[in-house]
Scaffold this motif. Sequence first.
Motif, PDB file in Angstrom:
ATOM      1  N   GLN A 165     -11.699   8.404  -0.270  1.00  0.00           N
ATOM      2  CA  GLN A 165     -13.118   8.053  -0.355  1.00  0.00           C
ATOM      3  C   GLN A 165     -13.294   6.546  -0.438  1.00  0.00           C
ATOM      4  OE1 GLN A 165     -15.679  10.400  -0.336  1.00  0.00           O
ATOM      5  NE2 GLN A 165     -14.070  11.941   0.004  1.00  0.00           N
ATOM      6  N   SER A 166     -14.440   6.093   0.014  1.00  0.00           N
ATOM      7  CA  SER A 166     -14.767   4.683  -0.083  1.00  0.00           C
ATOM      8  C   SER A 166     -14.805   4.252  -1.549  1.00  0.00           C
ATOM      9  CB  SER A 166     -16.125   4.427   0.569  1.00  0.00           C
ATOM     10  OG  SER A 166     -16.501   3.070   0.443  1.00  0.00           O
ATOM     11  N   GLY A 167     -14.261   3.086  -1.828  1.00  0.00           N
ATOM     12  CA  GLY A 167     -14.265   2.548  -3.182  1.00  0.00           C
ATOM     13  C   GLY A 167     -13.070   2.956  -4.024  1.00  0.00           C
ATOM     14  N   GLN A 168     -12.257   3.874  -3.542  1.00  0.00           N
ATOM     15  CA  GLN A 168     -11.077   4.287  -4.304  1.00  0.00           C
ATOM     16  C   GLN A 168     -10.011   3.198  -4.299  1.00  0.00           C
ATOM     17  OE1 GLN A 168      -9.840   7.996  -2.438  1.00  0.00           O
ATOM     18  NE2 GLN A 168     -10.670   9.168  -4.155  1.00  0.00           N
ATOM     19  N   LYS A 169      -9.189   3.220  -5.338  1.00  0.00           N
ATOM     20  CA  LYS A 169      -7.999   2.376  -5.375  1.00  0.00           C
ATOM     21  C   LYS A 169      -6.836   3.223  -4.857  1.00  0.00           C
ATOM     22  CE  LYS A 169      -9.437  -0.544  -9.268  1.00  0.00           C
ATOM     23  NZ  LYS A 169      -9.627  -1.747  -8.433  1.00  0.00           N
ATOM     24  N   VAL A 170      -6.280   2.793  -3.735  1.00  0.00           N
ATOM     25  CA  VAL A 170      -5.241   3.568  -3.051  1.00  0.00           C
ATOM     26  C   VAL A 170      -3.954   2.748  -2.984  1.00  0.00           C
ATOM     27  CG1 VAL A 170      -4.566   4.629  -0.859  1.00  0.00           C
ATOM     28  CG2 VAL A 170      -6.917   4.846  -1.682  1.00  0.00           C
ATOM     29  N   LEU A 171      -2.841   3.389  -3.317  1.00  0.00           N
ATOM     30  CA  LEU A 171      -1.533   2.741  -3.180  1.00  0.00           C
ATOM     31  C   LEU A 171      -0.733   3.480  -2.119  1.00  0.00           C
ATOM     32  CD1 LEU A 171       0.833   1.174  -5.676  1.00  0.00           C
ATOM     33  CD2 LEU A 171       1.745   3.072  -4.329  1.00  0.00           C
ATOM     34  N   ILE A 172      -0.164   2.712  -1.200  1.00  0.00           N
ATOM     35  CA  ILE A 172       0.651   3.295  -0.133  1.00  0.00           C
ATOM     36  C   ILE A 172       2.075   2.784  -0.290  1.00  0.00           C
ATOM     37  CG2 ILE A 172       0.992   3.484   2.353  1.00  0.00           C
ATOM     38  CD1 ILE A 172      -2.071   2.967   2.600  1.00  0.00           C
ATOM     39  N   TYR A 173       2.992   3.702  -0.530  1.00  0.00           N
ATOM     40  CA  TYR A 173       4.398   3.346  -0.717  1.00  0.00           C
ATOM     41  C   TYR A 173       5.112   3.517   0.627  1.00  0.00           C
ATOM     42  CZ  TYR A 173       8.955   2.958  -2.960  1.00  0.00           C
ATOM     43  OH  TYR A 173      10.204   2.539  -3.322  1.00  0.00           O
TER      44      TYR A 173
ATOM     45  N   GLY B  84       3.147   4.252   7.377  1.00  0.00           N
ATOM     46  CA  GLY B  84       2.555   3.349   6.402  1.00  0.00           C
ATOM     47  C   GLY B  84       1.665   2.283   7.009  1.00  0.00           C
ATOM     48  N   THR B  85       2.095   1.691   8.129  1.00  0.00           N
ATOM     49  CA  THR B  85       1.273   0.646   8.761  1.00  0.00           C
ATOM     50  C   THR B  85      -0.048   1.211   9.255  1.00  0.00           C
ATOM     51  OG1 THR B  85       2.494   0.995  10.835  1.00  0.00           O
ATOM     52  CG2 THR B  85       3.191  -0.848   9.450  1.00  0.00           C
ATOM     53  N   SER B  86      -0.019   2.467   9.693  1.00  0.00           N
ATOM     54  CA  SER B  86      -1.272   3.110  10.101  1.00  0.00           C
ATOM     55  C   SER B  86      -2.114   3.469   8.885  1.00  0.00           C
ATOM     56  CB  SER B  86      -0.973   4.376  10.908  1.00  0.00           C
ATOM     57  OG  SER B  86      -0.333   4.080  12.122  1.00  0.00           O
ATOM     58  N   ALA B  87      -1.448   3.929   7.828  1.00  0.00           N
ATOM     59  CA  ALA B  87      -2.167   4.377   6.637  1.00  0.00           C
ATOM     60  C   ALA B  87      -2.982   3.250   6.009  1.00  0.00           C
ATOM     61  CB  ALA B  87      -1.195   4.957   5.620  1.00  0.00           C
ATOM     62  N   VAL B  88      -2.421   2.039   5.935  1.00  0.00           N
ATOM     63  CA  VAL B  88      -3.164   0.952   5.305  1.00  0.00           C
ATOM     64  C   VAL B  88      -4.418   0.608   6.105  1.00  0.00           C
ATOM     65  CG1 VAL B  88      -1.788  -0.864   6.435  1.00  0.00           C
ATOM     66  CG2 VAL B  88      -3.055  -1.395   4.381  1.00  0.00           C
ATOM     67  N   GLN B  89      -4.305   0.605   7.421  1.00  0.00           N
ATOM     68  CA  GLN B  89      -5.463   0.272   8.242  1.00  0.00           C
ATOM     69  C   GLN B  89      -6.530   1.372   8.177  1.00  0.00           C
ATOM     70  OE1 GLN B  89      -4.146  -1.801  12.133  1.00  0.00           O
ATOM     71  NE2 GLN B  89      -2.275  -0.803  11.391  1.00  0.00           N
ATOM     72  N   LEU B  90      -6.082   2.629   8.164  1.00  0.00           N
ATOM     73  CA  LEU B  90      -7.033   3.730   8.046  1.00  0.00           C
ATOM     74  C   LEU B  90      -7.699   3.748   6.669  1.00  0.00           C
ATOM     75  CD1 LEU B  90      -4.994   6.519   9.856  1.00  0.00           C
ATOM     76  CD2 LEU B  90      -7.216   5.618  10.585  1.00  0.00           C
ATOM     77  N   ALA B  91      -6.907   3.473   5.636  1.00  0.00           N
ATOM     78  CA  ALA B  91      -7.468   3.456   4.280  1.00  0.00           C
ATOM     79  C   ALA B  91      -8.537   2.373   4.160  1.00  0.00           C
ATOM     80  CB  ALA B  91      -6.357   3.233   3.258  1.00  0.00           C
ATOM     81  N   ARG B  92      -8.294   1.225   4.745  1.00  0.00           N
ATOM     82  CA  ARG B  92      -9.311   0.172   4.745  1.00  0.00           C
ATOM     83  C   ARG B  92     -10.532   0.602   5.549  1.00  0.00           C
ATOM     84  NH1 ARG B  92      -8.404  -5.087   3.373  1.00  0.00           N
ATOM     85  NH2 ARG B  92     -10.643  -5.127   3.736  1.00  0.00           N
ATOM     86  N   TYR B  93     -10.301   1.300   6.655  1.00  0.00           N
ATOM     87  CA  TYR B  93     -11.419   1.804   7.465  1.00  0.00           C
ATOM     88  C   TYR B  93     -12.298   2.737   6.638  1.00  0.00           C
ATOM     89  CZ  TYR B  93     -13.842   4.725  10.898  1.00  0.00           C
ATOM     90  OH  TYR B  93     -14.802   5.417  11.597  1.00  0.00           O
ATOM     91  N   PHE B  94     -11.667   3.547   5.783  1.00  0.00           N
ATOM     92  CA  PHE B  94     -12.421   4.473   4.945  1.00  0.00           C
ATOM     93  C   PHE B  94     -13.045   3.795   3.732  1.00  0.00           C
ATOM     94  CE2 PHE B  94      -9.625   7.766   6.977  1.00  0.00           C
ATOM     95  CZ  PHE B  94     -10.649   8.490   7.567  1.00  0.00           C
ATOM     96  N   GLY B  95     -12.809   2.498   3.573  1.00  0.00           N
ATOM     97  CA  GLY B  95     -13.455   1.751   2.502  1.00  0.00           C
ATOM     98  C   GLY B  95     -12.689   1.687   1.200  1.00  0.00           C
ATOM     99  N   ALA B  96     -11.387   1.980   1.228  1.00  0.00           N
ATOM    100  CA  ALA B  96     -10.585   1.949   0.004  1.00  0.00           C
ATOM    101  C   ALA B  96     -10.051   0.544  -0.273  1.00  0.00           C
ATOM    102  CB  ALA B  96      -9.414   2.922   0.128  1.00  0.00           C
ATOM    103  N   GLU B  97      -9.734   0.309  -1.526  1.00  0.00           N
ATOM    104  CA  GLU B  97      -9.033  -0.910  -1.928  1.00  0.00           C
ATOM    105  C   GLU B  97      -7.543  -0.571  -1.927  1.00  0.00           C
ATOM    106  OE1 GLU B  97      -8.340  -3.517  -5.960  1.00  0.00           O
ATOM    107  OE2 GLU B  97     -10.365  -2.750  -5.583  1.00  0.00           O
ATOM    108  N   VAL B  98      -6.767  -1.267  -1.104  1.00  0.00           N
ATOM    109  CA  VAL B  98      -5.403  -0.828  -0.814  1.00  0.00           C
ATOM    110  C   VAL B  98      -4.351  -1.740  -1.423  1.00  0.00           C
ATOM    111  CG1 VAL B  98      -3.755  -0.238   1.007  1.00  0.00           C
ATOM    112  CG2 VAL B  98      -6.198   0.172   1.356  1.00  0.00           C
TER     113      VAL B  98
END
Length: 265
Positions: free
Chosen positions: A155-163, A170-184
């Motif tokens: 969700q947008s605004g979540q704090k997300v950690l990608i290991y 992982g490289t895709s996950a960080v870009q998608l997480a930012r697209y969804f509005g997360a703090e990564v």
Amino acid sequence: MKAIVCTRYGPPEVLQLQEVEKPVPKKNEVCIKILATAVTASDCIIRGFKLSIWRPMRFVMGMALGFTKPRQPILGIVFAGEVDSVGKEVKSFKEDDQVFGWDLFPAFGAYAEYKCISENAMLAIKPTNLNYEEAAAIPYGGLIALHFLKKGNIQSGQKVLIYGESGAIGTSAVQLARYFGAEVTGVCSTANLELVKSLGADTVTDYTKEDFTNRGMLYDFIFNAVGKRKAELQCEKALTPNGKHITVDDGSPKIHREDLIFSKN
């Protein structure tokens, strides 16, 4: 046409450049002139018959793939290119369309100059702002990352950690997480810190120097993009009360054609 053929299971040297017959599309298929592909972890597992992750099903997988060499000798699952010809019933694509896609077992076939695939398979028009090499790199890591981020209900605004943020997923996950509005927050090795920062991570942690679970930060969503076999994370104390911890080992990803179309927008 030319193709890279897997002559038997083993190291990369078992792959040979050979001349093979160009495929002809069936009535519902598209023949693609492949201009770019990528070597994925799945390709390496199949080529080396490294099926220990499926050890209880090793015999079954041998029956499906072939025991001494792949039954489908032209490997490769991701591709980007141009439509060379179409079957008489194809409606979604036409000659010269620029496309990209993903074709899994038993088809494979991306290590070749041409490949046929159903128009209803994992195939979509290539984004105009990507070159062929970039487009070919999207389906494998991108669609797997998208599946698990959706599974975690990001969700947008979540704090997300990608290991494992520097790998294909992982490289895709960080870009998608930012697209969804997360703090990564990304976790990777020293050599990949700058890469991960360039992909948009708000914070980057070097796992060779620091354990992210000892930083005192709490995350709504922790995604282990390398799997439990490479990193068994004990991250309960780094999760919020309703936080989720998901790894790429948590079931086989269910990939749909709509996800590939989403990835081009």
